[in-house]
Design a protein around this motif. Structure first.
Motif: not given
Ligand code: ATP
Ligand code: MG
Lengths: 270, 220
Positions: A38, A43-44
Motif C-alpha cells: 500500500s 494507482t498513481t
C-alpha cells in the motif's frame, strides 16, 4: 508499441513523492500487473496513462505519442477503465452504465444499449439484470458490469485498479478466469493494479513489483520472478518461503504427487 | 364556516397570490444555493466565507429587509418583487450549506470513475454530481419551502397580499374565523407543496426507492 513510461515521477502538491523515477514498457496486447504494498505508487502510475494524474517529471507515451499532447477527455474515452469496487454510477441502470462511454462519444442510445446487452452476455451476466441499479447487484456482479462498461467503447487499452479486490476469493477467481478468457479473444493492452501477488501471477504477462516511491524491485514474467526473486523484498512479497510456494513431489503408489511445504497435496505431476 | 362561505373568492385569490410569491422565491433560492454550494464544495476556503455570510443574512429581521431591498433594487415597497427577493435571500441562506453538504455526499469513488471514463467538467456536474446530490438537496428544499410559505405572510405587514392578509385583517377587525382561515390555509399550502416536492424528488431519484425497498425486504 503499447504504453511506455519514460522516466516518470510524481510529487503531489503536499510534497509526497509517490513515484520517484519509473521507466517501463507495456507491449501491445500484453498485460502488465503492477504489484506492491500500500502506498507504493501503483494507482498513481496507472492514472498517469489516462491523465487522471499528470506526471511531474518524465512522460507517458501511448503508441509513441505523449499523452500530454492529447485532449484529456478524448484520451479517457479511448481507454477502458475498470475502477475499484463502488465505481459504477449508482443512479444509472446496469445497461445504461455499460452504454455510458459510447453515448458520450455520440452513439445513439438505442444502438449503445443494444451493444451493452451483448456485452452483458460477454461478461456472463443475465439480461434480467440489465434494468437493475448497481445497488441491487452483488459485488461480483457489479465488477462484471464494470468490465463490460470498460469494453463498451472498444478501447485498445484497459486500466484496472484493484478491480477484484473487494470480492471474496472464489468470486475473484471466477472474475480472473473471465478476464483471461476475454483477453485471449480481445488482446487488449492492460495495466492491472493489484496488491494480490497471486492475482498478478494469474493475470499478468509481465509483473512489476514496486517498493515505496514507485521504485522497481523487480520486473519479469511470473516464472522469472518465482524462479529468481531479485532480493529479500521480492522474496518476502512473493512469499518464496511460504509453504504453498515450496512444492515437492512424493511417490504414492507409483504416482508423483505434488505437495506443499505442509505436505498438503496440490496435484499430480504428469 | 359562514365567513369562509362568504369570502371563498377572496381566499382563493389570496391563495393564488401566496403561491405566486412562494414558488418563485423557492426556485430562485434553489438555483442560487446550488451555485453557492458548488462554489463552497469546490473551493472550501472561499466556501467558508461565503456560507458564513449567507448564514448571517438569515439573521436580518424581515421588516428592515423589506425596506432595504426597495432602496437597493429601486422596486416599489409593496411590489411582489420586493417580497420575492427577500424570501429568496432567506431561502438561499437556509439552503446554501445543505447544497454544499449535498455535493460532499457524492461518493468520491463514483466521481473519479466517471471522470476517468471521460465525462467533461460540465457533463460531470449535470449528469453525475447534481443527480447524486439530489437526495440531500431535496431534504433541504423541503425545509426551505415550508419556511418560505410561512414567511410569505409577513408581506401583509407592508401591504403585499397573500394568505397573510387574512391574519392582519382578521386581527384588526377581530374576526376569528378569518385568522383561523389564514393560519390553516398557510399550513395546508405548506403541506401540499412539501408533499409535491417529496413526490418530485422520488420521481427524480428512482435508484433510491429501489434500494430502500430492497433493504426493507432484506430486514423483513
Ligand atoms: N492526491 C494525493 N495527494 C497527496 N498524496 C497522495 C495523493 N494520492 C496519493 N498520494 C500519496 O502517494 C503515495 C502513493 O499513492 P498511490 O495511491 O499511488 O499508492 P498505491 O500503491 O495505489 O496504494 P494502495 O495499494 O493503498 O492503493 C502514497 O504515499 C499516497 O499517500
Ligand atoms: Mg491504489
Amino acid at each position: 508499441m503499447g504504453i511506455e513510461f519514460r522516466g516518470v515521477g510524481k510529487t503531489y502538491p503536499d510534497g509526497t513523492v509517490a513515484v520517484a523515477d519509473f521507466s517501463c514498457t507495456v507491449p501491445s496486447h500484453r498485460t502488465l500487473a503492477l504489484v506492491g504494498s500500500s502506498g507504493s505508487g501503483k494507482t498513481t502510475l496507472m492514472r498517469m496513462v489516462n491523465r487522471m494524474v499528470d506526471a511531474t517529471t518524465g512522460s507517458v507515451l501511448i503508441d509513441g505519442r505523449d499523452v500530454r499532447d492529447l485532449d484529456k477527455v478524448a484520451l479517457r474515452r479511448s481507454i477502458g477503465y475498470v475502477p475499484q469496487a463502488g465505481g459504477l454510477l449508482p443512479h444509472r441502470r446496469v445497461v445504461d452504465n455499460v452504454a455510458t462511454v459510447p453515448i458520450l462519444n455520440g452513439t445513439s442510445k438505442t444502438a449503445a444499449r443494444a451493444a451493452a446487452m451483448d456485452l452483458l452476455t460477454v461478461v456472463g451476466l443475465d439480461h434480467s439484470l440489465a434494468k437493475r441499479y448497481p445497488g441491487q447487484l452483488s459485488g461480483g456482479q457489479q465488477q462484471r458490469v464494470a468490465v463490460a462498461r470498460a469494453l463498451a467503447s472498444e478501447p485498445n487499452i484497459l486500466l484496472m485498479d484493484e478491480p477484484f479486490g473487494a470480492v471474496d476469493p472464489i468470486v475473484r477467481r471466477d472474475l480472473q478466469d473471465q478476464l483471461l478468457q476475454l483477453q485471449a479473444e480481445l488482446g487488449k493492452t492492460i495495466v492491472l493494479v493489484t496488491h494480490d501477488i497471486d492475482e498478478a501471477f494469474r493475470v499478468g504477462d509481465e509483473i512489476v513489483i514496486l517498493k515505496t516511491g514507485g521504485i522497481i524491485a523487480q520486473v519479469g514474467t511470473p516464472q522469472e520472478i518465482v524462479a529468481a526473486p531479485a532480493d529479500d523484498f521480492v522474496r518476502d512479497f512473493v512469499g518464496t518461503d511460504r509453504a504453498e510456494r515450496n512444492l515437492k513431489t512424493v511417490d504414492i503408489d507409483g504416482k508423483q504427487v505434488v505437495v506443499d511445504g505442509d505436505d498438503r497435496p496440490v496435484g499430480v505431476l504428469r | 364556516m359562514t365567513w369562509l362561505d362568504l369570502n371563498r373568492d377572496l381566499v382563493l385569490d389570496l391563495l393564488g397570490r401566496h403561491v405566486r410569491l412562494a414558488v418563485p422565491a423557492v426556485l430562485i433560492s434553489v438555483v442560487v444555493a446550488i451555485a453557492l454550494g458548488r462554489l463552497a464544495w469546490r473551493w472550501p476556503r472561499v466556501g467558508t466565507v461565503v456560507l458564513g455570510i449567507s448564514g448571517l443574512l438569515y439573521s436580518i429581521p424581515a421588516l428592515p429587509l423589506l425596506i432595504v431591498i426597495p432602496v437597493l433594487l429601486s422596486v416599489p415597497l409593496r411590489s411582489e418583487t420586493n417580497l420575492i427577493v427577500a424570501l429568496a435571500v432567506y431561502g438561499t441562506a437556509l439552503l446554501a450549506g445543505t447544497a454544499a453538504d449535498a455535493f460532499r455526499s457524492v461518493d468520491e469513488r463514483v466521481r473519479e470513475a466517471a471522470e476517468a471514463m471521460g465525462y467533461s467538467r460540465t457533463g460531470l456536474f449535470w449528469r453525475v454530481d447534481l443527480p447524486l446530490a439530489l437526495p440531500v438537496l431535496v431534504s433541504g428544499i423541503r425545509v426551505v419551502t415550508v419556511s418560505t410559505v410561512s414567511l410569505v405572510t409577513i408581506g401583509a405587514l407592508v401591504g403585499i397580499s397573500s394568505l397573510g392578509s387574512l391574519l392582519t385583517d382578521g386581527f384588526q377587525r377581530n374576526i376569528r374565523e378569518e385568522v383561523a382561515t389564514g393560519v390553516i390555509g398557510t399550513m395546508m399550502l405548506a403541506i401540499v407543496l412539501d408533499l409535491a416536492i417529496v413526490a418530485i424528488g422520488a420521481a427524480l431519484t428512482p435508484w433510491q426507492q429501489r434500494r430502500t425497498k430492497k433493504q426493507k425486504v432484506v430486514t423483513a
